[in-house]
Design a protein around this motif. Structure first.
Motif, short mmCIF file in Angstrom:
data_model
loop_
_atom_site.label_atom_id
_atom_site.label_comp_id
_atom_site.label_asym_id
_atom_site.label_seq_id
_atom_site.Cartn_x
_atom_site.Cartn_y
_atom_site.Cartn_z
N LEU A 236 4.19 -9.25 8.84
CA LEU A 236 4.55 -8.66 7.55
C LEU A 236 4.51 -7.14 7.59
O LEU A 236 5.19 -6.47 6.82
CB LEU A 236 3.57 -9.16 6.48
CG LEU A 236 3.81 -10.58 5.99
CD1 LEU A 236 2.49 -11.20 5.54
CD2 LEU A 236 4.79 -10.58 4.83
N GLY A 237 3.69 -6.60 8.49
CA GLY A 237 3.57 -5.15 8.58
C GLY A 237 4.81 -4.50 9.17
O GLY A 237 5.31 -3.53 8.64
N VAL A 238 5.32 -5.07 10.26
CA VAL A 238 6.48 -4.49 10.93
C VAL A 238 7.67 -4.42 9.98
O VAL A 238 8.41 -3.44 9.92
CB VAL A 238 6.85 -5.33 12.18
CG1 VAL A 238 8.20 -4.95 12.73
CG2 VAL A 238 5.78 -5.19 13.25
N ALA A 240 7.75 -4.22 6.71
CA ALA A 240 7.63 -3.34 5.55
C ALA A 240 8.34 -2.01 5.75
O ALA A 240 8.94 -1.48 4.82
CB ALA A 240 6.15 -3.11 5.24
N PRO B 308 1.36 -1.11 11.60
CA PRO B 308 2.24 -1.39 10.46
C PRO B 308 1.41 -1.93 9.29
O PRO B 308 0.55 -2.78 9.47
CB PRO B 308 3.18 -2.48 10.99
CG PRO B 308 2.85 -2.69 12.41
CD PRO B 308 1.54 -2.04 12.70
N VAL B 309 1.65 -1.39 8.12
CA VAL B 309 0.89 -1.83 6.94
C VAL B 309 1.81 -2.67 6.06
O VAL B 309 2.92 -2.25 5.75
CB VAL B 309 0.38 -0.61 6.16
CG1 VAL B 309 -0.24 -1.03 4.84
CG2 VAL B 309 -0.64 0.15 6.98
N PRO B 310 1.37 -3.84 5.69
CA PRO B 310 2.24 -4.72 4.91
C PRO B 310 2.33 -4.28 3.45
O PRO B 310 2.03 -5.04 2.54
CB PRO B 310 1.58 -6.09 5.05
CG PRO B 310 0.16 -5.80 5.30
CD PRO B 310 0.10 -4.48 6.00
N PRO B 312 4.97 -1.46 1.53
CA PRO B 312 5.92 -0.35 1.70
C PRO B 312 5.46 0.94 1.02
O PRO B 312 5.70 2.03 1.55
CB PRO B 312 7.19 -0.88 1.06
CG PRO B 312 7.04 -2.36 1.01
CD PRO B 312 5.58 -2.63 0.89
#
Lengths: 353, 388, 322
Positions: A236-238, A240, B308-310, B312
Motif C-alpha cells: 500500500l505504501g508504494v 500511495a 513508502p508511507v501508505p 498520500p
C-alpha cells in the motif's frame, strides 16, 4: 465506444482517454481459471478495469488475489493449459486481443505493451551480455544491424541512468546489482517505446533506498513518453506515491476502485479498510495492530456470496448468499464520486461510518 | 573483569574494529566447570537488566580460489565489529538493507556460524567459547524464528513431531509422557487447533506455518528469541496477526526479542530500541523514538525518508532523501565511514577516520532525544518522518 | 477422488488462546479431506494410483516376481529335463497355453516355456540385490561427501569420477573373469562394484540441497546432533530422487546380467537365466527363432516395467505438480 453500465456496474472513468474516448486498455468481465488435479481454481472472476495514456493504475492485492494472473492474461503469457479464459474481453485501443491471432498478439507484445517483472535476475538471460539482450529488441523488431543495435542499447542504458553505460554494455546480468538489473529490465521494456507498461511488483525484491530510485525513474519515464502504466503490487505504501487510481482485488474480483488519495482517506470496502488499519505506521507507535481475522480464501473453494464474508467484521446473512456488484460510491447526499466503486453491500455504512 | 568490555587486543590488531566506548560494561561470570556454567545460564535476570551483550562481533567469510588447494584471496566482511546490549523483556529491532549483515548477526547469536572474533555474553557468560553440554544449555535459552515458513518446517514430519523435536533433543525439558500434551498446549498458545497435531506442514497456509515455527521456538521455554524477518514472507493481512501474537507471547512468557527486519514500520511497531546496520556495522542505535523521530545518522535519515508511507497526504509532506548508487560490496568496503560513498555530507575526514558508535560530541551531555549513539562524524538531527 | 467431509471439517472456527489475536476460519482449509493428516508420501501414493503407467508396470512386475518366487504356479514342467528324441527345436504350439510345449523346445529338447519361467528368478534376484547394494553403498558415499564436504567430499567425488570412467559392462566382465565358479552372488558383487556411482552422485546432490534448507538450520539451532540431522531431516527429504534413479537402474542391472551371461562370463549352467538361454539360442537363430525371442521378450518386458515404474514414481514425487 461508449461505456455501458452493466450488471457489474462499471464506474465512469475519472479521466478522459484520447480524443475518441477509447481507453488505451480496457479489461471487461475477464475470467481466468486453472484446471488442477484438485479441481478448478477460479483465479479471476469478472475483472473490469481500464487505463488511459499517461495514467497509472495500481492493482493492489495479496497473494492469490488474481492481480498477476490478470496481467499475464493481458500480456498473453498465461500458461494454457492449465489456464483457461472462459469469458471476457481485453481491449487494446478498442481491439479485443483475445480474438487476435497468435502472430498479431506477438507483434503487440513488446512493441506496444511491455512488462516488467519482480525478479530481474531470473528474467534476464545469464549467458548473454546486457547489451546484447537490449539490442535484441531492435534487431528482431526493427531489423537494425548489430552495431546500431548496440548503440541503441547504450542510449537506453543512459536513459535509465546506469552509470558508465558505454563501459558496461558488455557486462553480464550477474555483474549488476539488484537495482541496476531492475533498471535494465525497465530499459528493455522501454526499448520500443510501448504505449503501455505492466509492472508486476517491480520493486518488491529491492531495498527501500533503491526502491525509491526505481519508482521515481519509472514515474518520470512514464510522463516523458505519456505511457499508460499498470502497477501491480501488494504494498500500500508504494502505491500511495505514484498511482492515479487504485483497484483493490480480493479472490479474483475487484472489490474497490478509487482515485488514490480518496482510497486512503475514506475506504469504502471493509477489506481495504482492514488492510489500511493493519499496517503499522512509521510515524507513530501504535498499540495492538488491527488484524483481519482468518486467511485469504482458497481459490478452489471461494466462499458463497461475498468472498470476503468469513473475514469481514460487517458480514450479515445477505453477504453469505449474494455476491455484491461493484456499486458506484456517492457522497452522503448522493453527489457522485467519480471513479469510485465498492463491491460491498454495506458500502454506505463503510465509507460514511 | 571490567576491561574485557573493550577488546583491546582486537583494537590493536585491526584499526577497523568498532570500539563502542559507551556500551555498558559486561559483568563476566567466573564460572569454569560445566555445572557452574549451567547454573549461571539458568539463573534469572531482572527485568531491564542486560541479558545478552554483544561485543565487537566480527564475521568474515573467506573468499577462496582453486578446487584442490584452496587459497584465500579475500574476505566478505559480513559483520565487522558490532556491539549492542539486549535487556531482559525488551525488543531490540535491527534494521538494514540486504547485505548489511543483519541475518549473519542472527546466525552468530544462534551459534550457527562461528564468529571470526568478538564475544557474545549471555548472562555474563561468553557463549562463543562454550561447547558440549554447556552450549546445549545455551540453545535451550536462545531460540529462533525463521523468515520463510515454507522451508523452515521439515515437510516429512508431522506438526506434532516438529514441535516435539526440541523435547527429544533436550529430554530433560519435559518427561516423555507429557510431551504430546505439551505440544497440544503449544499449538493452543499460538492460536492453532490442538487437533492439528498429526497434520503435515503442507496442509497449512503461510501464516499458520509461521505459528508452528513460533510454537517450536517456544517449546523449551527460552528467554531470548531471535526473529529473522519473521513476517516478511506473509501477506499483509496475516502479518498483523503474527505480529500481535508475538507481542502477546512476549508478555505472557517474559521473553526478550531481537527482531531483525527490513520493514521499518513493523520494526518501529514492535521494538523498544532499534539498531540500524549498514555494511556490517551498526550505524545508529537508540530507542524507537530516538531513531525514528530524531535520527542523526545520514543513512538512517535516508532510509526512513525512503520508506513508502501508505498515506498520500503524509507522503507529500515528507522530506525525501534519494540516495544515489548502490550498497558497495562487503568484500571491499570503503575506507573510513562505510556510508561515505553514498553520503551527501561526506568529507575527507570520512574517508580517513572510522566514526565510532557513540553519542556525537555536539549532543554529548545534553538532555535531548538526539543524544543517542550514532556513528557519524557530522551527526545532526533531521526530522524525516513528519509527526503523526 | 472425492472424500466425505468429516464433521470436524465443517466446524467453522477454532478457539484461540486468550488475547484473541486471530480466529482461524476453516473456510480456508485447502480440501474437504484436510482434516486427515496427509504426508507427502501419501500424496505421492494418491498421485501414483491415478497413473496408468504405474498400474501397467506393477502388474507386469507382480507377474515376474511371482514367477521368480514360485515358478510352479506357472508350469509343472522341469526346465532341465531334456528330451532330444521328440522335441529337438520343435516350434511353439500357441494354443497350448501354460503347457510345456507352449513356446516349443530348444536345442536340447528342454521346454522353452519352463526355462523362461524358471529364468526369472536369477534375473530378478540379480536386479534387486544389485540395486539394494548399490543404493546402500552409493547412498552412503554420496551422503558423507555431500554432508561433510571439504576434503572428504573432494576425495570421495574423485573416487566416484574414477569409477565412472569404467563402463559397467567392462568392469563386470573383468571382475567376473577372476572367478571360475560363478553364481548369482558373484554377479551381484561384480555389478555392485561398478554400478554405485550414479546413486552416489544423485545422493550427494540431494544432500547438499537439503543441507542448506531452513529446517535443517532450525534443527541445528535446537542443538540436534549430526545423526539426527542426517537421518531425521536430510535423508527422508533426499531419498526421493535416489529411489527414482535406483528403480530405473534396476532394469539396467538385469539387462547387464543377461549381457554378461550371453557373453559367457555371467551366470553358468546349472543356473537357469534368460541371458544363458539367449546365448544358447543364437546358434539356432535361423531354424528356431522362438528359442531366442521368448526369453528376450521376457527380459525386455521386465526391464521396461522397472523403467516405467521409475517414471511413474518420479512423476508422483515431482513437487511441481503440487
Amino acid at each position: 465506444m461508449t461505456t455501458t453500465t452493466e450488471k457489474t456496474g462499471r464506474v465512469p472513468e475519472p479521466r478522459a482517454g484520447d480524443a475518441s474516448g477509447t481507453p488505451l486498455l480496457e479489461v471487461r468481465d475477464l475470467h481466468v481459471e486453472f484446471h488442477t488435479r484438485d479441481g478448478v481454481a477460479k483465479a479471476v472472476n469478472g475483472v473490469n478495469y481500464s487505463v488511459n495514456a499517461g495514467e497509472t493504475l495500481a492493482v493492489l492485492g495479496e497473494s492469490g488475489s488474481g492481480k498477476s494472473v490478470t496481467a499475464q492474461a493481458i500480456m498473453g503469457i498465461l500458461d494454457m493449459p492449465p489456464g483457461k479464459i472462459p469469458q471476457g474481453e481485453i481491449l487494446f485501443k478498442g481491439q479485443d486481443m483475445l480474438k487476435m491471432s497468435a502472430e498479431e498478439r506477438r507483434k503487440i507484445r513488446g512493441s506496444k505493451i511491455a512488462m516488467i517483472f519482480q525478479d530481474a535476475l531470473s528474467s534476464l538471460n545469464p549467458v548473454l551480455s546486457v547489451g546484447y539482450q537490449l539490442g535484441e529488441m531492435f534487431r528482431v523488431h526493427q531489423g537494425l544491424s548489430k552495431k546500431d543495435a548496440k548503440a541503441k542499447a547504450v542510449e537506453l542504458m543512459d536513459r535509465v541512468r546506469i552509470p558508465a553505460a558505454k563501459q558496461r554494455v558488455g557486462d553480464y546480468p550477474h555483474q549488476f546489482s539488484g537495482g541496476m538489473r531492475q533498471r535494465i529490465m525497465i530499459a528493455m521494456a522501454l526499448a520500443l517505446e510501448p504505449d503501455l507498461i505492466i509492472a508486476d511488483e517491480p520493486t518488491t525484491a529491492l531495498d527501500v533506498t533503491v526502491q525509491a530510485q526505481v519508482m521515481d525513474l519509472l514515474a518520470e519515464l512514464q510522463r516523458e513518453f505519456n505511457m499508460g502504466l499498470i502497477l501491480i503490487t501488494h504494498d500500500l505504501g508504494v502505491v500511495a506515491d505514484v498511482a492515479d487510481k487504485i483497484a483493490v482485488m480480493y479472490a479474483g474480483r475487484i472489490v474497490e476502485t478509487a482515485p488514490v488519495k480518496e482510497l486512503y482517506a475514506r475506504p469504502a470496502h471493509p477489506y481495504t479498510r482492514g488492510l489500511l488499519d493493519s499496517i503499522p505506521r512509521l510515524d507513530q507507535k501504535g498499540q495492538e495492530l488491527y488484524a483481519i481475522k482468518g486467511l485469504p480464501p482458497n481459490l478452489l473453494r471461494i466462499p458463497a456470496g461475498c468472498a470476503f464474508n468469513p473475514r469481514c467484521p460487517r458480514a450479515e446473512d445477505l453477504c453469505r448468499t449474494e455476491s455484491p456488484a461493484l456499486h458506484a460510491v456517492t457522497e452522503r447526499d448522493g453527489t457522485a464520486l467519480p471513479g469510485r466503486g465498492s463491491a460491498c453491500h454495506f458500502w454506505k455504512e463503510t465509507i460514511h461510518g | 573483569m571490567a576491561d574485557s568490555a573493550k577488546n583491546d587486543k582486537a583494537v590493536a590488531a585491526d584499526a577497523d574494529t568498532d570500539v563502542t566506548p559507551n556500551v555498558s560494561e559486561v559483568e563476566v561470570s567466573e564460572a569454569s566447570t560445566t555445572a557452574e556454567v549451567e547454573a549461571v545460564l539458568d539463573a534469572p535476570v531482572e527485568r531491564g537488566e542486560p541479558i545478552l551483550q554483544v561485543r565487537n562481533l566480527v564475521k568474515h567469510f573467506p573468499l577462496t580460489q582453486g578446487i584442490l588447494f584452496k587459497k584465500q584471496i579475500g574476505a566478505v566482511k559480513a559483520v565487522d565489529g558490532v556491539s549492542f546490549d539486549l535487556y531482559q523483556g525488551e525488543t531490540l529491532g535491527i534494521v538494514g538493507e540486504s547485505g548489511c549483515g543483519k541475518s549473519t548477526v542472527a546466525k552468530l547469536l544462534m551459534m550457527l556460524e562461528t564468529a571470526t572474533s568478538g564475544e557474545i555474553f549471555y548472562k555474563g557468560q561468553d557463549i562463543t567459547k562454550l561447547s558440549g553440554r554447556a552450549l546445549k544449555a545455551v540453545r535451550r535459552n536462545i531460540q529462533m524464528v525463521f523468515q520463510d515458513p515454507y522451508t523452515s518446517l521439515n515437510p516429512r514430519m508431522t506438526v506434532g513431531d516438529i514441535i516435539g523435536e526440541p523435547f527429544e533433543i533436550h529430554p530433560e525439558a519435559a518427561p516423555k509422557g507429557d510431551r504430546r500434551q505439551r505440544v497440544r498446549e503449544l499449538l493452543d498458545v499460538v492460536g492453532l487447533n490442538p487437533e492439528y497435531i498429526n497434520r503435515y506442514p503442507h496442509q497449512f497456509s503461510g501464516g499458520q506455518r509461521q505459528r508452528i515455527g513460533i510454537a517450536r521456538g517456544l517449546a523449551l521455554n527460552p528467554e531470548v528469541i531471535i526473529c529473522d524477518e519473521p513476517v516478511s514472507a506473509l501477506d499483509v493481512s496475516v502479518q498483523a496477526q503474527v505480529v500481535n501474537l508475538m507481542e502477546k507471547l512476549q508478555d505472557e512468557f517474559n521473553l526478550s526479542y531481537i527482531f531483525i527486519a527490513h520493514d521499518l514500520s513493523i520494526v518501529r511497531h514492535i521494538s523498544d530500541r532499534v539498531g540500524v546496520m549498514y555494511l556490517g556495522k551498526m550505524a545508529e542505535i537508540g530507542s524507537d523514538s530516538e531513531i525514528y523521530d530524531h535520527p542523526t545518522h545520514p543513512y538512517t535519515q535516508a532510509l526512513l525518508s525512503a520508506v513508502p508511507v501508505p498515506d498520500p497526504a503524509a507522503s507529500a509532506a515528507r522530506d525525501r532523501i534519494i540516495l544515489t548508487g548502490d550498497v558497495p560490496s562487503p568484500a571491499n568496503p570503503p575506507s573510513g565511514c562505510r556510508f561515505r560513498t553514498r553520503c551527501w555530507k561526506a568529507q575527507d575526514k570520512c574517508a580517513e577516520e572510522v566514526p565510532l558508535l557513540a553519542v556525537p560530541e555536539v549532543f554529548a551531555g545534553r538532555k535531548t532525544p538526539a543524544a543517542h549513539e550514532s556513528a557519524c562524524h557530522f551527526a545532526e538531527e533531521r526530522q524525516v518522518v513528519p509527526a503523526a | 477422488m472425492p472424500e466425505k467431509t468429516s464433521p470436524e471439517a465443517s466446524r467453522s472456527t477454532v478457539a484461540v488462546a486468550a488475547g484473541g489475536a486471530a480466529e482461524l476460519t476453516e473456510a480456508t482449509v485447502k480440501k474437504a479431506d484436510q482434516n486427515k493428516p496427509r504426508s507427502l508420501g501419501q500424496d505421492a501414493w494418491r498421485e501414483l494410483r491415478r497413473s496408468p503407467l504405474f498400474w501397467i508396470s506393477s502388474v507386469l512386475l507382480l507377474l515376474f516376481i511371482v514367477m521368480a518366487i514360485a515358478p510352479g504356479v506357472f508350469t509343472d514342467a522341469d526346465p532341465r529335463q531334456a528330451d532330444l528324441r521328440g522335441h529337438y527345436l520343435s516350434p511353439p504350439n500357441w494354443s497350448h497355453l501354460f503347457q510345456a510345449d507352449w513356446f516349443g523346445y530348444n536345442q536340447q529338447g528342454q521346454s522353452v516355456y519352463a526355462r523362461t519361467v524358471h529364468g526369472a528368478r536369477a534375473s530378478i534376484i540379480v536386479g534387486i540385490c544389485v540395486t539394494v547394494a548399490v543404493t546402500v553403498f552409493g547412498g552412503l558415499v554420496g551422503m558423507l561427501a555431500g554432508y561433510f564436504g571439504g576434503w572428504l567430499d573432494t576425495l570421495l567425488s574423485r573416487i566416484t569420477d574414477i569409477f565412472f570412467g569404467i563402463p559397467l559392462l567392462l568392469g563386470g566382465l573383468v571382475t567376473l573373469q577372476a572367478f571360475t565358479h560363478r553364481t548369482v552372488w558373484t554377479v551381484v558383487l561384480g555389478l555392485t562394484l561398478f554400478g554405485w556411482m550414479q546413486i552416489a552422485r544423485v545422493m550427494r546432490g540431494a544432500v547438499i540441497t537439503q543441507k542448506e534448507a531452513d529446517f535443517v538450520t532450525a534443527a541445528r539451532a535446537l542443538g540436534a546432533g549430526t545423526g539426527r540431522i542426517l537421518f531425521r531431516h536430510i535423508l527422508p527429504n533426499a531419498l526421493g530422487p535416489v529411489i527414482v534413479v535406483a528403480t530405473i537402474a534396476l532394469g539396467g542391472y538385469i539387462s547387464t546380467e543377461a549381457t554378461l551371461s550371453y557373453l559367457g562370463i555371467g551366470l553358468q549352467d546349472p543356473v537357469i537365466s534368460w541371458g544363458v538361454d539367449i546365448s544358447d539360442a543364437q546358434k539356432n537363430l535361423r531354424d528356431a527363432p522362438h528359442t531366442l525371442l521368448v526369453p528376450a521378450t521376457f527380459l525386455s518386458l521386465t526391464v521396461l516395467a522397472f523403467i516405467l515404474l521409475g517414471d511413474a514414481v518420479r512423476d508422483a514425487l515431482d513437487p511441481k505438480l503440487r
